[in-house]
Design a protein around this motif. Structure first.
Motif, PDB file in Angstrom:
ATOM      1  N   SER A 150      46.950   2.902 -12.348  1.00  0.00           N
ATOM      2  CA  SER A 150      45.605   3.336 -11.959  1.00  0.00           C
ATOM      3  C   SER A 150      44.837   2.110 -11.471  1.00  0.00           C
ATOM      4  N   THR A 156      38.502   5.079  -5.023  1.00  0.00           N
ATOM      5  CA  THR A 156      37.814   6.126  -5.792  1.00  0.00           C
ATOM      6  C   THR A 156      38.351   6.234  -7.215  1.00  0.00           C
ATOM      7  N   GLY A 157      39.651   6.070  -7.384  1.00  0.00           N
ATOM      8  CA  GLY A 157      40.269   6.278  -8.690  1.00  0.00           C
ATOM      9  C   GLY A 157      40.239   7.728  -9.127  1.00  0.00           C
ATOM     10  N   THR A 158      39.826   8.628  -8.243  1.00  0.00           N
ATOM     11  CA  THR A 158      39.673  10.035  -8.618  1.00  0.00           C
ATOM     12  C   THR A 158      40.694  10.941  -7.954  1.00  0.00           C
ATOM     13  N   ASP A 159      41.488  10.423  -7.031  1.00  0.00           N
ATOM     14  CA  ASP A 159      42.491  11.253  -6.378  1.00  0.00           C
ATOM     15  C   ASP A 159      43.743  10.430  -6.138  1.00  0.00           C
ATOM     16  N   ASN A 219      43.570  15.831  -7.078  1.00  0.00           N
ATOM     17  CA  ASN A 219      42.644  15.110  -7.947  1.00  0.00           C
ATOM     18  C   ASN A 219      43.396  14.540  -9.144  1.00  0.00           C
ATOM     19  N   MET A 220      42.754  13.626  -9.850  1.00  0.00           N
ATOM     20  CA  MET A 220      43.411  12.973 -10.982  1.00  0.00           C
ATOM     21  C   MET A 220      43.691  13.925 -12.130  1.00  0.00           C
ATOM     22  N   ASP A 221      42.981  15.066 -12.178  1.00  0.00           N
ATOM     23  CA  ASP A 221      43.279  16.055 -13.225  1.00  0.00           C
ATOM     24  C   ASP A 221      44.312  17.075 -12.763  1.00  0.00           C
ATOM     25  N   VAL A 245      47.492   6.256  -6.877  1.00  0.00           N
ATOM     26  CA  VAL A 245      46.076   6.568  -7.050  1.00  0.00           C
ATOM     27  C   VAL A 245      45.242   5.831  -6.012  1.00  0.00           C
TER      28      VAL A 245
END
Length: 461
Positions: free
Chosen positions: A281, A328-331, A348-350, A324
């Motif tokens: 990440s 953004t670290g979110t996608d 997305n990360m989730d 990753v």
């Protein structure tokens, strides 16, 4: 009527081709600038013990400046025969010699000691770098200069003068070459690649092991010696950890290595037939990888020690290579066969909102984020050389792509340099698989490995 329809289709095709060409140029322009100043770099001369080493210095400087892609290099065959070595060698340009009846004045020629010798024809350089090397106190010492050759006044033309020193060895000469080139690049706001590392897989010892080297291919060293299959290296954002897949203990599993201590770090692999293709990440606190815990290889995330394992993707297909977004670290992007042949997907990360980025044509793999988090490089069998893997860049927002390699064997595993302007990749264009670097417009391709088969490079700061 038939002719009218044909002309209309031709016009539509032309406009589509024009739009495609313009989008290709736009992606290139965002990464590589077209307006490049011309630079002349006459060889430094070396005195005493520096003499046998100065060629290493000169070649390092030339290669670093050329590799940067920021300048047009003036061929040395155009240089005057007597270039300056120090500031006192430079002279003001004398007035031109008046021409005879009706003829234009003859420009002064100082044989290389006037800046106009370099700014005028045939050199036509904007920048002039010069200096000399010497041995002082057992050290390799360099006096380096950079002048704006287009400025007539010698004093006003000076951009910098600097003294460099290092051990009187080939490594010392190479280091000073990188240092002097870095100072030239810094004048234009460009970071140097000196100090950056490339990790890669090599078979030169008889098995697939991880090796490291400097960005220019020098200083190649082994990292692992498992005498097994070790592959898919990944480096943490701060460069202190190296994760990879290895078959050293039977089934493919992930191992962690400290680049600071040179020791292996414990990582708890889940019980599964396969744990592979790790990535970090952006904050360096988590590891993403592919695991076949549930049957199909899926994307998982865990803490740096392998604890707190969580599943992110849920499909009945093989999914590998999670990367990753560094900004953004979110996608993330990853490779999936959920729609048939392997393609590049984003989610997305989730694990929410998965979507395919590539068109579905051919096969696509090896996604690598540009440092700005807006574009990816990847390998694709679609393009102007169907059936062969080539390196592409995609603007993720628009999904516009540009092909960087064409018709030269199998080209895979692109990885961005820290400066975001260079890529490293593997290719069999020279026979067996080797490591190459290039600018992000596909030019300045340089082979940096020759021994054994080499693949899966990762470029890190």
């Amino acid at each position: 009527m038939k002719k009218t329809i044909s002309l209309s289709l031709l016009a539509v095709g032309f406009l589509a081709a024009l739009a495609y060409s313009q989008s290709q140029d736009r992606i290139k322009i965002e990464i590589i600038k077209k307006d490049k100043p011309k630079i002349a770099l006459p060889d430094f001369r070396g005195a005493g013990g520096a003499g046998p080493l100065v060629d290493t210095f000169n070649q390092t400087v030339f290669d670093d400046i050329q590799r940067s892609g920021l300048f047009n290099m003036v061929a040395k065959s155009f240089y005057p025969l007597n270039p300056p070595q120090q500031e006192s060698d430079l002279r003001p340009t004398p007035a031109p010699t008046p021409g005879r009846r009706g003829e234009p004045p003859t420009p002064a020629n100082c044989g290389g000691r006037c800046l106009t010798d370099w700014s005028g024809s045939p050199v036509n350089a904007t920048l002039l770098g010069f200096g000399y090397a010497a041995e002082q106190g057992g050290q390799f010492v360099v006096f380096g200069h950079l002048y704006n050759a287009s400025v007539a006044d010698v004093t006003g033309a000076k951009l910098f003068r600097k003294l460099y020193n290092a051990p009187l060895t080939a490594d010392g000469a190479r280091k000073l070459g990188h240092d002097y080139a870095a100072d030239i690049l810094a004048q234009f706001g460009a970071p140097s690649l000196a100090g950056s590392k490339i990790y890669f897989i090599s078979t030169r010892t008889g098995s697939k092991e991880i090796w490291s080297m400097d960005f220019d291919g020098s200083n190649q060293k082994p990292i692992t010696s498992f005498r097994s299959i070790t592959t898919f290296p990944a480096v943490s954002p701060d460069g202190t950890r190296l994760a990879f897949t290895t078959y050293a203990k039977g089934q493919p599993r992930i191992m962690m290595y400290s680049t600071v201590t040179g020791r292996f770090i414990p990582f708890l692999n889940p019980e599964a037939p396969m744990n592979a293709t790790p990535g970090f990440s952006p904050d360096g606190q988590s590891v993403l990888f592919s695991s076949s815990i549930s049957g199909f290889a899926q994307i998982y995330i865990a803490n740096l020690d392998g604890s707190n394992l969580r599943r992110l993707s849920t499909s009945r297909a093989i999914e590998v290579e999670p990367k990753v977004n560094p900004k953004t670290g979110t996608d993330m992007v990853f490779v999936s066969g959920r729609g048939g042949l392997q393609q590049i997907y984003r989610m997305n990360m989730d694990g929410a909102d998965p979507m395919r980025l590539t068109t579905g044509e051919g096969e696509a793999s090896n996604p690598a984020w540009h440092p700005d988090g807006k574009a990816i490089a990847f390998a694709w069998t679609r393009g102007f050389a169907p059936g062969n893997w080539n390196i592409f860049i995609m603007d993720v927002a628009s999904r516009e792509t540009v092909q960087l390699t064409h018709g030269q064997g199998r080209n895979e595993n692109p990885s961005w340099a820290p400066d975001g302007r260079h890529l490293v990749f593997s290719s069999n264009r020279a026979g067996g698989s080797q490591i190459f670097t290039m600018l992000a417009d596909g030019t300045e391709v340089k082979q940096v490995t020759t021994q054994g088969f080499n693949e899966k490079p990762v470029w890190t700061k």
